[in-house]
Design an enzyme around this catalytic site. Structure first.
Site, short mmCIF file in Angstrom:
data_model
loop_
_atom_site.label_atom_id
_atom_site.label_comp_id
_atom_site.label_asym_id
_atom_site.label_seq_id
_atom_site.Cartn_x
_atom_site.Cartn_y
_atom_site.Cartn_z
N HIS A 139 0.85 -1.21 0.00
CA HIS A 139 0.00 0.00 0.00
C HIS A 139 0.88 1.25 0.00
CE1 HIS A 139 -3.16 2.87 1.10
NE2 HIS A 139 -2.35 3.29 2.05
N TYR A 253 -2.44 17.62 5.08
CA TYR A 253 -1.46 16.75 5.74
C TYR A 253 -0.04 17.32 5.78
CZ TYR A 253 0.89 14.86 1.55
OH TYR A 253 1.63 14.71 0.41
#
Length: 428
Positions: A139, A253
């Site tokens: 991932h 972020y």
């Protein structure tokens, strides 16, 4: 691994066998939540069992009887791995085919065995803190490729430390709890100059297929847990869906990491599967070719579990969706003991009930990926979810169901389902 049978009928999928016996918190009617153990389609009411004279000789169960009346498993978890193992062993004995303590006592059986259909499940633990790691290598690499290209997919630190961030425990909910679509700031045109966001309901809502663990043994501030002792600090494991608002997260972020894009909801399965139940399914994690620091070097080479993981998306209030992804929890670069060791290495104290997430678990193939972000190449292409329907990201009314189980030599140990349905964003 010898298959053992129980006189209690099996559940349809065979997840909750006598080899499993996971712990959870349930309630019936107006009764207070209390501790139970799942077998087949029944729950063993541990409060009722421990208070009955027929169970007087079950020394491990009697030793922690007071914890079974509590609305969380924290106190029981803190009793330690040896006690958890002893309680499970006593339950395996009385639930075994040849034992008559419960089997031939209809009054006690009616008192102690509760049909799952009559029970409401609750969060198994009071969760003080929640840390989510990023240990799913495939991932992390795939997402890195999407955003930075293959040459810079992984940050230089990725193979040296279990990367993680502190999540929000107040928004962790048990399976079956609806999830409200979050709102936030979104940058609709990332190439614009200047960059000006809008406030909107999330348009790129996603799931993340993860495994979570619960801590059972507290530590003192300043102390570090050795990686080869860390397993004794883990009570057990649950499935975890760490919902993600990709567009909100993308704007917020930098530089401090995820915030509102992650803190609106995380869903866990209700039954805590112990490490003892998973022991036969140990396997090796993904190879880390980097020379890691001594405090992360494990003596146990089989440091993860081969848990088969599946994702289904149901639509229109139905429950007949197709499995769209299948992978294994062995696709981790870092083990949970390594996560515990790293988390405490700087002196951070842990408390019983703290939860750690693995990070999204994916394989290498399209239908082994643990998020829509990966399956749709960052939302650039449709993904077939079954029955002629496609998704790039989740729509209102979509129900995401995660399932996990281990199977070997005729023995199956499962987690049940981890489910959440998306509700429309609340109007302001």
């Amino acid at each position: 691994m010898a298959a053992t049978t129980s006189w209690v009928p099996a559940d349809a999928k065979g997840d909750f066998t006598i080899h499993n016996l996971p712990f959870g918190i349930f309630s019936t009617g107006s009764d207070a939540p209390r501790a139970g153990v799942r077998i087949g389609d029944s729950i063993v009411d541990l409060k009722a069992l421990s208070s009955d004279p027929a169970a007087a000789d079950l020394k491990f169960i009697q030793g922690v009887a007071s914890t079974f009346a509590q609305p969380t498993l924290n106190a029981f978890a803190e009793s330690g791995r040896a006690t958890h193992k002893g309680v499970r062993a006593e339950l395996q004995t009385i639930l075994g085919e040849s034992n008559t303590l419960l089997k031939n006592n209809d009054a006690l059986k009616q008192k102690v065995l509760v049909p799952v259909s009559q029970a409401k499940m609750h969060l198994p633990m009071q969760i003080g803190d929640y840390t989510d790691f990023y240990a799913g290598y495939h991932h992390a690499f795939k997402v890195g490729v999407l955003f930075r290209g293959p040459d810079n997919a992984l940050q230089p630190n990725y193979t040296h430390i279990p990367v993680g961030y502190h999540g929000r425990s107040s928004s962790i909910v048990v399976s079956g709890t609806p999830i409200q679509r979050p709102r936030g700031q979104i940058l609709t045109n990332p190439t614009a100059d200047p960059k000006v966001p809008i406030t909107s309901a999330c348009k790129r809502l996603d799931y993340e297929l993860e495994l979570g663990c619960f801590i059972c043994k507290p530590t003192q501030m300043g102390d570090a847990v050795g990686v080869n002792e860390a397993d004794q600090y883990i009570f057990g494991y649950v499935l975890l869906n760490d919902w993600s608002a990709r567009d909100i997260q993308a704007w917020e972020y930098v530089p401090l990491g995820p915030f509102n894009g992650k803190n609106f909801g995380s869903t866990i399965s209700p039954w805590v599967v112990t490490g003892d139940a998973l022991e036969p399914f140990r396997t090796e994690s993904l190879e880390n070719k980097t020379a890691i620091q001594p405090y992360l070097q494990e003596a146990q080479k089989k440091n993860v579990y081969d848990i088969k993981l599946q994702v289904t998306i149901n639509t229109d209030g139905k429950s007949d969706g197709n499995v769209i992804a299948q992978t294994s929890a062995k696709n981790l670069l870092w083990s949970f003991p390594q996560m515990v060791a790293h988390h405490t290495y700087g002196g951070c104290p842990l408390r019983a009930g703290d939860m750690m997430g693995s990070g999204t678990i994916s394989g290498t193939e399209v239908r082994e990926r643990g998020s829509l972000l990966e399956m749709t190449e960052g939302g650039k292409q449709d993904f077939e979810i079954g029955q002629g329907k496609v998704r790039r990201f989740l729509e209102d009314g979509d129900s995401v169901v995660m399932h996990g189980y281990c199977e070997k030599d005729g023995v199956r140990v499962g987690f049940g389902d981890c489910e959440g349905t998306i509700l429309p964003a609340k109007a302001l």
